[in-house]
Scaffold this active site. Structure first.
Site, PDB file in Angstrom:
ATOM      1  N   SER A   1       0.759  -0.988  -0.147  1.00 42.56           N
ATOM      2  CA  SER A   1       0.027  -0.135  -0.109  1.00 42.56           C
ATOM      3  C   SER A   1       0.961   1.213   0.157  1.00 42.56           C
ATOM      4  O   SER A   1       1.920   1.105   0.581  1.00 42.56           O
ATOM      5  CB  SER A   1      -0.867   0.121   1.374  1.00 42.56           C
ATOM      6  OG  SER A   1      -1.438   1.295   1.296  1.00 42.56           O
TER       7      SER A   1
ATOM      8  N   ILE B   1     -27.881  14.163  -3.938  1.00 41.43           N
ATOM      9  CA  ILE B   1     -27.690  14.933  -2.681  1.00 41.43           C
ATOM     10  C   ILE B   1     -26.662  15.915  -2.945  1.00 41.43           C
ATOM     11  O   ILE B   1     -25.347  15.899  -3.318  1.00 41.43           O
ATOM     12  CB  ILE B   1     -27.299  13.949  -1.341  1.00 41.43           C
ATOM     13  CG1 ILE B   1     -28.493  13.313  -1.276  1.00 41.43           C
ATOM     14  CG2 ILE B   1     -26.874  15.069  -0.207  1.00 41.43           C
ATOM     15  CD1 ILE B   1     -28.371  12.137  -0.100  1.00 41.43           C
TER      16      ILE B   1
ATOM     17  N   TYR C   1      -2.489  -0.028   9.533  1.00 41.45           N
ATOM     18  CA  TYR C   1      -2.171  -0.735   8.428  1.00 41.45           C
ATOM     19  C   TYR C   1      -1.062  -0.584   7.741  1.00 41.45           C
ATOM     20  O   TYR C   1      -0.425  -1.460   7.338  1.00 41.45           O
ATOM     21  CB  TYR C   1      -3.375  -0.333   7.589  1.00 41.45           C
ATOM     22  CG  TYR C   1      -3.726  -1.156   6.226  1.00 41.45           C
ATOM     23  CD1 TYR C   1      -4.137  -2.293   6.132  1.00 41.45           C
ATOM     24  CD2 TYR C   1      -3.205  -0.328   5.148  1.00 41.45           C
ATOM     25  CE1 TYR C   1      -4.157  -3.174   5.081  1.00 41.45           C
ATOM     26  CE2 TYR C   1      -3.313  -1.035   3.685  1.00 41.45           C
ATOM     27  CZ  TYR C   1      -3.713  -2.305   3.685  1.00 41.45           C
ATOM     28  OH  TYR C   1      -3.932  -2.807   2.523  1.00 41.45           O
TER      29      TYR C   1
END
Length: 231
Positions: free
Chosen positions: A33, A109, A59
């Site tokens: 990551s 929205i 993480y």
């Protein structure tokens, strides 16, 4: 917790690598990551593959520790390791902030994001699969760390317009000062979510493209369309 992440991302990964090496597997592709590099970039800066890792959350720390563990297994056994650090991956089944944004656009929205001027790297699932396939047998990949993305950084408003266009809808955005937006989201316990929506996180993938002779086959617009079509 960091302990829980370590059991899966570190201990589990290293155990798998050892068993793979013992059974004659030649190469492991490890999907890490960009959180190993850090949580954000500032101004015109971008993360690069050879930056000093600065993970901030549990993480990211666990992914960094897994990378180090894999390199040690490689040193001891000879198994080849290729590390791929990705940003947000979008596509069928996407979760988190992006899933929520898709729902908000679907319900038309209005969103208070028109003043956001950030830049974020993302990668579509098709491009991620493509780079993984590219790394399977490419001899230049062995032992390398690759940052990957669609090679097209987008702001939050741009991403919302891509999503709306793919749904044949309109993204209704209105202005709220960024400082006020952060304050209000902090009150309702959404600080991390808003930080990701207003902050920048850019990846420099030139090393990846040059080393692997690769370029993402699908652009962001098409990738978002494919994500929406399959949802």
């Amino acid at each position: 917790s960091l302990e829980s992440y370590r059991k899966v991302n570190v201990e589990g990964t290293i155990n798998l690598a050892k068993q793979a090496a013992a059974n004659g597997v030649r190469r492991i592709l490890f999907l890490s990551s960009v959180k190993v590099n850090g949580e954000r970039t500032e101004g015109f800066s971008s993360f690069k593959n050879d930056d000093i890792p600065k993970p901030e959350d549990a993480y990211g720390i666990s992914k960094w520790e897994a990378e180090k563990g894999l390199r040690e297994v490689s040193r001891r056994t000879g198994i080849e390791i290729v590390i791929i650090r990705s940003p947000l991956v979008y596509g069928y089944g996407v979760k988190g902030n992006l899933k929520r944004l898709v729902k908000l656009i679907n319900y038309s929205i209005p969103l208070p994001f028109s003043l956001i001027k950030n830049q974020r790297s993302i990668i579509g699932i098709d491009n991620l699969v493509d780079i993984l396939i590219k790394c399977i047998n490419n001899q230049n990949a062995n032992g390398k760390i690759f940052l990957v993305s669609d090679d097209e950084d987008v702001s939050t408003p741009e991403l919302l317009h891509y999503i709306a266009s793919a749904m044949s809808k309109t993204a209704y955005l209105f202005p709220i000062p960024i400082s006020l937006l952060k304050f209000l989201c902090g009150i309702i316990g959404k600080k991390n979510e808003i930080d990701r929506l207003i902050g920048s996180l850019k990846l420099d993938i030139n090393f990846t493209k040059k080393t692997l002779n690769w370029k993402p086959p699908v652009n962001v617009s098409e990738g978002i369309k494919r994500m929406i079509a399959k949802r």
